[in-house]
Design a protein around this motif. Structure first.
Motif, PDB file in Angstrom:
ATOM      1  N   CYS A 407      28.074   4.035  27.293  1.00 44.85           N
ATOM      2  CA  CYS A 407      29.453   3.836  27.764  1.00 44.85           C
ATOM      3  C   CYS A 407      29.884   2.381  27.526  1.00 44.85           C
ATOM      4  O   CYS A 407      29.053   1.476  27.611  1.00 44.85           O
ATOM      5  CB  CYS A 407      29.585   4.128  29.267  1.00 44.85           C
ATOM      6  SG  CYS A 407      29.345   5.854  29.688  1.00 44.85           S
ATOM      7  N   VAL A 418      32.700   2.538  36.292  1.00 47.91           N
ATOM      8  CA  VAL A 418      32.672   3.659  35.329  1.00 47.91           C
ATOM      9  C   VAL A 418      34.089   4.158  35.196  1.00 47.91           C
ATOM     10  O   VAL A 418      34.693   4.641  36.172  1.00 47.91           O
ATOM     11  CB  VAL A 418      31.744   4.787  35.803  1.00 47.91           C
ATOM     12  CG1 VAL A 418      31.826   5.983  34.856  1.00 47.91           C
ATOM     13  CG2 VAL A 418      30.321   4.285  35.944  1.00 47.91           C
ATOM     14  N   ASN A 420      37.168   6.545  33.082  1.00 47.83           N
ATOM     15  CA  ASN A 420      37.245   7.974  32.736  1.00 47.83           C
ATOM     16  C   ASN A 420      36.535   8.290  31.426  1.00 47.83           C
ATOM     17  O   ASN A 420      35.942   9.362  31.255  1.00 47.83           O
ATOM     18  CB  ASN A 420      38.714   8.397  32.668  1.00 47.83           C
ATOM     19  CG  ASN A 420      39.352   8.448  34.056  1.00 47.83           C
ATOM     20  OD1 ASN A 420      38.664   8.641  35.056  1.00 47.83           O
ATOM     21  ND2 ASN A 420      40.678   8.256  34.120  1.00 47.83           N
ATOM     22  N   CYS A 422      34.002   6.740  30.163  1.00 48.02           N
ATOM     23  CA  CYS A 422      32.552   6.696  30.403  1.00 48.02           C
ATOM     24  C   CYS A 422      32.102   7.911  31.212  1.00 48.02           C
ATOM     25  O   CYS A 422      31.022   8.449  31.028  1.00 48.02           O
ATOM     26  CB  CYS A 422      32.223   5.392  31.120  1.00 48.02           C
ATOM     27  SG  CYS A 422      30.442   5.167  31.388  1.00 48.02           S
ATOM     28  N   LYS A 423      33.004   8.352  32.140  1.00 51.53           N
ATOM     29  CA  LYS A 423      32.651   9.507  32.962  1.00 51.53           C
ATOM     30  C   LYS A 423      32.375  10.737  32.110  1.00 51.53           C
ATOM     31  O   LYS A 423      31.434  11.519  32.342  1.00 51.53           O
ATOM     32  CB  LYS A 423      33.788   9.781  33.939  1.00 51.53           C
ATOM     33  CG  LYS A 423      33.633  11.062  34.766  1.00 51.53           C
ATOM     34  CD  LYS A 423      34.825  11.263  35.664  1.00 51.53           C
ATOM     35  CE  LYS A 423      34.703  12.582  36.426  1.00 51.53           C
ATOM     36  NZ  LYS A 423      34.615  13.764  35.596  1.00 51.53           N
ATOM     37  N   ASP A 427      28.874  12.817  32.142  1.00 58.37           N
ATOM     38  CA  ASP A 427      28.771  14.234  32.500  1.00 58.37           C
ATOM     39  C   ASP A 427      27.908  15.006  31.480  1.00 58.37           C
ATOM     40  O   ASP A 427      27.129  15.900  31.834  1.00 58.37           O
ATOM     41  CB  ASP A 427      30.174  14.851  32.585  1.00 58.37           C
ATOM     42  CG  ASP A 427      30.957  14.375  33.819  1.00 58.37           C
ATOM     43  OD1 ASP A 427      30.279  13.877  34.757  1.00 58.37           O
ATOM     44  OD2 ASP A 427      32.179  14.518  33.822  1.00 58.37           O
ATOM     45  N   TYR A 469      26.650   7.055  39.901  1.00 60.40           N
ATOM     46  CA  TYR A 469      27.482   8.186  39.485  1.00 60.40           C
ATOM     47  C   TYR A 469      26.618   9.460  39.327  1.00 60.40           C
ATOM     48  O   TYR A 469      27.011  10.550  39.703  1.00 60.40           O
ATOM     49  CB  TYR A 469      28.214   7.868  38.193  1.00 60.40           C
ATOM     50  CG  TYR A 469      29.064   9.017  37.700  1.00 60.40           C
ATOM     51  CD1 TYR A 469      30.322   9.266  38.246  1.00 60.40           C
ATOM     52  CD2 TYR A 469      28.607   9.870  36.703  1.00 60.40           C
ATOM     53  CE1 TYR A 469      31.106  10.348  37.821  1.00 60.40           C
ATOM     54  CE2 TYR A 469      29.371  10.947  36.279  1.00 60.40           C
ATOM     55  CZ  TYR A 469      30.600  11.190  36.837  1.00 60.40           C
ATOM     56  OH  TYR A 469      31.350  12.272  36.425  1.00 60.40           O
ATOM     57  N   GLY A 473      27.885  10.483  42.635  1.00 55.33           N
ATOM     58  CA  GLY A 473      29.267  10.417  42.171  1.00 55.33           C
ATOM     59  C   GLY A 473      30.019  11.697  42.391  1.00 55.33           C
ATOM     60  O   GLY A 473      29.476  12.741  42.758  1.00 55.33           O
ATOM     61  N   GLY A 475      31.178  13.652  40.367  1.00 58.13           N
ATOM     62  CA  GLY A 475      30.844  14.767  39.468  1.00 58.13           C
ATOM     63  C   GLY A 475      29.930  15.800  40.127  1.00 58.13           C
ATOM     64  O   GLY A 475      29.801  16.926  39.652  1.00 58.13           O
ATOM     65  N   ARG A 524      33.166   4.733  41.365  1.00 56.64           N
ATOM     66  CA  ARG A 524      34.120   4.311  40.360  1.00 56.64           C
ATOM     67  C   ARG A 524      35.547   4.307  40.899  1.00 56.64           C
ATOM     68  O   ARG A 524      36.410   3.663  40.342  1.00 56.64           O
ATOM     69  CB  ARG A 524      33.994   5.187  39.102  1.00 56.64           C
ATOM     70  CG  ARG A 524      34.621   6.530  39.217  1.00 56.64           C
ATOM     71  CD  ARG A 524      34.369   7.334  37.948  1.00 56.64           C
ATOM     72  NE  ARG A 524      35.254   8.497  37.877  1.00 56.64           N
ATOM     73  CZ  ARG A 524      36.446   8.512  37.304  1.00 56.64           C
ATOM     74  NH1 ARG A 524      36.898   7.420  36.738  1.00 56.64           N
ATOM     75  NH2 ARG A 524      37.189   9.611  37.277  1.00 56.64           N
TER      76      ARG A 524
END
Length: 546
Positions: A407, A418, A420, A422-423, A427, A469, A473, A475, A524
């Motif tokens: 990232c 982090v 978007n 990088c998110k 994932d 994350y 996080g 996610g 984040r």
């Protein structure tokens, strides 16, 4: 006449001495029968006359040929003497002339065969009144004849043996000498040379047939393989120990040699089966005095040996050695020889064990060693032992860490957060982490030089925020924190790079572990922290990253 009788006796002794058959000698012989004597008074005109009678004898045997005999005979005068006196001397008075003899002496007899001759010489006395009558018949006689006189008989005869206890005596003839006197008879010599005949039956008692000779044979060993030697022995009994014995040997198989009590049989080439060895022992000086015997030996059917093989060790590395051992037996006990061959490598040895050298043999393949065991009859047995050559170890594979995602952190207001973009990358990496729970994932954070002048821990904070994350996080991946390591690298960039690290692999970058006890992860979406200018800020102190 006497010399002829003595000559006959000598011949009889020679016949008995030359007899080779073992005689069956009775202990006692009792002949009985008829007898007559032709009397020769030798007084002219009376020349001879006959007297008739009979009697018996008693003979005791000592040894095979010699015996002692007692002879008793009696005779009536008959008409011969009366007629001689009446016709020649006109003597008509009563005539007396009965005669008796009593004699003793040795007898020689052959006791073998059906026809058994014998001879004898007897001495004793005779009694008669015939010479007194003759003296009275002569006109010139002025005395009387004697009634008793010396007597001797020499002669012999033949017996026909009927059985063990009974014989027939057809003839016995003797010269009979008497010494009667007739006193005052002119020219009378006092010796009477007479002839005697005896015939009748003979009864025998005692004595046993000789024990026949015996022989017994033995062989050793009684069971052999063809080619093995056999020794035969004969043992004898009831032979005369004073005379030599000769031996002869025969065999139904093989070659036999020997002329004594022992013989040897060579059995080379004999087929399996039973064979007989026979021996005959003979006393050459005694006819029909032999004994025979036999013994058997067996030539066995040759059987092959038995064998089993083993190897130690059964698995070796290429170039190492293994010992192959044979356990073999020969049913007939014969000597065994050994030979070995192998499908690979090199095998050496001639006894019951050999060494297998696997140098040059293919790795990972078995080697079969075959042993052949051979006996003296050419029969064989084989066995096998397998030695495995271990495969070569697989080449060492150097495990390497793999870059599975990175990232960029380009937000100057939130340089450690982090974003978007990088998110989305994280994932995708989270899905990979969940599929590979056995691997370790290393999160390496980087920072540029100008960033570190104001935020000295920015690279570490970026790595810690990525871990946060993954584990907490929005996610919702909830990755196990033990699978994740955070480190900082020396690369000058605004990135976080994620590596999957299999066991034994290393991260290719030069990294330093982050002390997570001194640094906390930040969501984040957390608001940015505001900073007030202070004396510390005026003094250009580095800021804490967000």
């Amino acid at each position: 006449m006497l010399k002829y009788v003595l000559l006959a006796a000598g011949l009889l002794i020679g016949v008995c001495a030359s007899a080779q058959e073992v005689p069956v000698v009775p202990k006692m012989e009792i002949p009985v029968g008829f007898s007559f004597v032709n009397v020769h008074p030798d007084l002219a005109p009376i020349t001879s006359f006959n007297v008739f009678g009979g009697g018996g004898q008693f003979n005791v045997n000592f040894g095979n040929y010699f015996g002692v005999k007692a002879d008793f005979m009696g005779y009536a005068k008959g008409s011969g003497l009366s007629n001689q006196l009446r016709n020649n001397l006109d003597y008509t008075d009563s005539t007396r002339g009965n005669t008796f003899t009593y004699m003793f002496g040795p007898q020689i007899k052959k006791h073998t065969g059906k026809i058994q001759p014998f001879g004898e010489v007897l001495f004793g006395a005779a009694h008669t009144n015939a010479y007194a009558t003759i003296a009275n018949a002569f006109d010139s006689a002025s005395g009387s004849g004697s009634n008793n006189a010396f007597a001797m008989a020499a002669g012999g005869g033949i017996d026909f043996k009927i059985n063990r206890n009974f014989s027939l005596r057809p003839v016995q003839v003797d010269y009979l000498l008497t010494r009667f006197s007739a006193n005052h008879v002119a020219g009378y010599t006092n010796n009477q040379n007479n002839f005697r005949y005896v015939g009748g039956l003979v009864f025998t008692f005692g004595g046993a047939p000789p024990i026949p000779p015996k022989a017994s044979c033995s062989v050793s060993p009684t069971e052999i393989m063809a080619g093995d030697p056999v020794s035969a022995t004969v043992a004898t009994q009831n032979f005369n120990p004073k005379r030599p014995i000769t031996y002869s040997w025969t065999s139904t198989g093989g070659h036999i040699t020997g002329t004594t009590e022992t013989a040897n049989v060579a059995t080379t080439g004999l087929s399996p089966g039973s064979y007989t060895v026979s021996a005959t022992a003979t006393d050459e000086k005694q006819r029909n005095n032999t004994a025979s015997c036999s013994a058997s030996f067996t030539v066995k059917q040759p059987l092959p040996p038995t064998a089993s093989c083993s190897a130690s060790p059964t698995t070796v590395k290429g170039g190492e050695s293994s010992t192959v051992t044979v356990s073999a037996q020969s049913p007939d006990g014969s000597q065994l020889t050994y030979s070995f061959v192998a499908t690979a490598g090199r095998v050496s040895g001639t006894g019951s064990s050999a060494t297998l050298d696997t140098t040059g043999a293919p790795a990972g393949s078995p080697i079969t060693t075959t042993a052949t065991v051979t006996n003296v009859h050419g029969l064989t047995a084989t066995c096998e032992a397998v030695v495995n050559v271990a495969p070569l170890p697989p080449p060492e594979v150097v495990q390497e860490a793999t870059n599975v995602g990175e990232c960029s952190f380009n937000n100057s207001n939130k340089p450690g957060r982090v974003d978007n973009e990088c998110k989305a990358t994280l994932d995708q990496v989270a899905l990979l982490i969940q599929k590979e729970p056995n691997n370790t994932f290393v999160i390496v954070g980087f920072a540029e030089d100008e960033e570190t002048t104001t935020m000295t821990q920015l690279a570490g904070q970026r790595a810690v925020n990525v871990k946060y994350y993954f584990t907490q996080g929005e996610g919702g991946q909830q990755i196990d924190p033990s699978l994740l390591q955070v480190k900082t690298g020396s690369e000058k960039s605004r990135k976080v790079r994620i590596y999957t690290v299999p066991p034994g692999a290393k991260v290719p970058d030069e990294v330093v572990a982050v002390d997570e006890t001194q640094m906390q992860g930040v969501s984040r979406n957390a608001p940015a922290r505001k900073h007030r200018k202070t004396a510390a800020a005026a003094s250009d102190a580095p800021a804490t990253p967000q």
